[in-house]
Design a protein around this motif. Structure first.
Motif, PDB file in Angstrom:
ATOM      1  N   TYR A   1      14.308  12.319 -18.084  1.00 57.44           N
ATOM      2  CA  TYR A   1      15.140  11.679 -17.067  1.00 57.44           C
ATOM      3  C   TYR A   1      16.332  12.591 -16.688  1.00 57.44           C
ATOM      4  O   TYR A   1      16.635  12.781 -15.502  1.00 57.44           O
TER       5      TYR A   1
ATOM      6  N   GLN B   1      18.533   0.291 -19.413  1.00 55.22           N
ATOM      7  CA  GLN B   1      17.978  -1.039 -19.717  1.00 55.22           C
ATOM      8  C   GLN B   1      16.562  -0.906 -20.297  1.00 55.22           C
ATOM      9  O   GLN B   1      16.216  -1.580 -21.272  1.00 55.22           O
ATOM     10  N   VAL B   2      15.789  -0.028 -19.717  1.00 50.51           N
ATOM     11  CA  VAL B   2      14.418   0.201 -20.211  1.00 50.51           C
ATOM     12  C   VAL B   2      14.461   0.739 -21.635  1.00 50.51           C
ATOM     13  O   VAL B   2      13.754   0.267 -22.527  1.00 50.51           O
TER      14      VAL B   2
ATOM     15  N   LEU C   1      23.097   5.362  -5.887  1.00 51.40           N
ATOM     16  CA  LEU C   1      21.698   5.242  -6.336  1.00 51.40           C
ATOM     17  C   LEU C   1      21.502   5.857  -7.727  1.00 51.40           C
ATOM     18  O   LEU C   1      20.731   5.333  -8.541  1.00 51.40           O
ATOM     19  N   SER C   2      22.216   6.967  -7.992  1.00 48.10           N
ATOM     20  CA  SER C   2      22.097   7.598  -9.314  1.00 48.10           C
ATOM     21  C   SER C   2      22.625   6.668 -10.402  1.00 48.10           C
ATOM     22  O   SER C   2      22.007   6.522 -11.474  1.00 48.10           O
TER      23      SER C   2
ATOM     24  N   MET D   1      17.133  14.187 -13.028  1.00 48.72           N
ATOM     25  CA  MET D   1      18.425  13.994 -12.366  1.00 48.72           C
ATOM     26  C   MET D   1      19.052  15.345 -11.982  1.00 48.72           C
ATOM     27  O   MET D   1      19.658  15.468 -10.911  1.00 48.72           O
TER      28      MET D   1
ATOM     29  N   GLN E   1      13.325  -2.052 -24.741  1.00 50.53           N
ATOM     30  CA  GLN E   1      11.946  -1.897 -25.205  1.00 50.53           C
ATOM     31  C   GLN E   1      11.909  -1.694 -26.723  1.00 50.53           C
ATOM     32  O   GLN E   1      12.763  -1.004 -27.275  1.00 50.53           O
TER      33      GLN E   1
ATOM     34  N   PHE F   1      19.363   1.172 -14.825  1.00 51.25           N
ATOM     35  CA  PHE F   1      18.012   0.622 -15.048  1.00 51.25           C
ATOM     36  C   PHE F   1      17.266   1.395 -16.125  1.00 51.25           C
ATOM     37  O   PHE F   1      16.526   0.816 -16.926  1.00 51.25           O
ATOM     38  N   PHE F   2      17.490   2.686 -16.166  1.00 47.31           N
ATOM     39  CA  PHE F   2      16.841   3.513 -17.197  1.00 47.31           C
ATOM     40  C   PHE F   2      17.358   3.120 -18.587  1.00 47.31           C
ATOM     41  O   PHE F   2      16.576   2.963 -19.541  1.00 47.31           O
TER      42      PHE F   2
ATOM     43  N   ILE G   1      22.858   3.351 -10.259  1.00 45.68           N
ATOM     44  CA  ILE G   1      21.929   2.198 -10.382  1.00 45.68           C
ATOM     45  C   ILE G   1      20.683   2.607 -11.184  1.00 45.68           C
ATOM     46  O   ILE G   1      20.266   1.915 -12.116  1.00 45.68           O
ATOM     47  N   THR G   2      20.122   3.763 -10.847  1.00 45.37           N
ATOM     48  CA  THR G   2      18.910   4.220 -11.538  1.00 45.37           C
ATOM     49  C   THR G   2      19.186   4.470 -13.023  1.00 45.37           C
ATOM     50  O   THR G   2      18.368   4.118 -13.881  1.00 45.37           O
TER      51      THR G   2
END
Lengths: 282, 71
Positions: B15, B66-67, B56-57, B19, B71, B63-64, B59-60
């Protein structure tokens, strides 16, 4: 801090101090509609996937992964959208009071710049082809130069008729400042038509005059009287194949030479027909 | 089978690399707009692009995270 976002006067690399920008042109916005529509449709794909596979995503607790992939996808589309806008923004034409500059951007590291001097323009034409360009009033403006294959095309520019009028206006202004043009040149090119014609005639004459005819009867003078037949090179040359201008010029030269010879004949050298050797009984 | 923590570490590196690629591309666009753009329009586009990319960076990345953490 944000002064650079306010309206500023157009300036570009290589602009001269006395040069002023008259027109700054981009392609019409219509050329972007295809790509922007595609991007908008592509941005709806995740929603479509959510509708189709929604149940599967919910049951397997894949919502965080799905939202992450969705955000990444939108980020990539955002980048592509601005790539398209950048290429559009950097593809432009600048019309100044001295030249037309065309900046073509085909990729990040593929940029070409062409320019055409206003003095070289011979004619300007406008082309609007198709229903949409006619309705939205955009088309191409073709600028023809003095060079055989030289033409400059301002493609898909808005209001091409006004662009053409503006270019013609600049040409007229330049002509009134620098004088009338001749074959795409102004007086600044130091073109002298008289000099050109004289030079052309002399070059033609030089090319068309054959070498001295050695078999000519005038050279076989029995009396070996040198200087008497000095005009032989003119007498023996045929006028065939020469244009009127050259023929006239040669005729004048021939008459002038004859006049000189007549003078010589009267004073010193006798002509071939009335020559009488001295000290001989008649 | 590799441990879950190893997978998370690899994913984080991948990731971060992606980026980096994205922000290198962003720099290229911003450079072209500011360096070769004429008038104020390219500068406005550059500001909008930079703001959008930043949002957007973030937000992404959220979310990353969070994943990775759920998990």
């Amino acid at each position: 801090m944000f002064n650079f976002l306010k309206n500023t006067s157009y300036t570009f690399e290589g602009k001269k101090d006395e040069e002023s920008v008259v027109l700054f042109l981009h392609r019409h916005w219509y050329v972007l509609t295809g790509k922007i529509t595609t991007i908008l449709i592509m941005s709806l794909v995740p929603i479509l996937l959510l509708i189709v596979f929604g149940q599967l995503i919910l049951s397997n607790n894949l919502i965080p992964l799905f939202t992450f992939l969705w955000a990444s996808y939108i980020m990539a589309l955002w980048y592509y959208l601005f790539y398209v806008l950048t290429m559009y923004t950097l593809d432009y034409w600048i019309v100044t009071n001295e030249r037309i500059v065309n900046n073509i951007q085909r990729g990040f590291f593929n940029r070409s710049i062409a320019e055409l001097s206003i003095h070289m323009i011979q004619d300007v034409s406008v082309k609007l082809v198709g229903m949409i360009p006619t309705m939205l009033n955009f088309g191409s403006v073709e600028v023809q130069t003095a060079a055989e294959e030289g033409h400059f095309k301002l493609q898909d520019v808005p209001k091409p008729q006004s662009v053409k009028d503006k270019v013609m206006e600049i040409i007229e202004e330049t002509e009134s400042e620098l004088g009338p043009r001749m074959h795409g040149m102004t007086q600044r090119h130091h073109f002298h038509p008289d000099k050109y014609v004289i030079q052309r005639i002399s070059e033609e004459t030089k090319n068309k005059l054959p070498e001295t005819d050695t078999t000519s009867d005038v050279e076989m003078g029995e009396n070996n009287n040198e200087g008497f037949f000095d005009n032989k090179s003119i007498d023996t040359v045929s006028d065939e194949g020469l244009d009127k201008e050259t023929q006239l010029k040669r005729q004048i030269e021939w008459q002038e030479q004859n006049r000189i010879n007549e003078d010589n004949t009267g004073n010193n050298a006798p002509s071939k027909s009335n020559f009488v050797p001295p000290n001989l009984p008649l | 089978m590799p441990a879950l923590t190893d997978i998370k570490t690899y994913a984080t590196f991948i990731y971060a690399f992606l980026m980096l690629v994205y922000w290198s591309g962003t720099f290229v666009i911003l450079y072209h707009l500011i360096r070769f753009g004429i008038g104020n329009q390219p500068k406005k586009i550059a500001v909008v692009f930079l703001s959008g990319s930043l949002i957007l960076s973030i937000i992404t990345t959220l979310f990353f995270a969070q994943v990775i953490f759920t998990q």
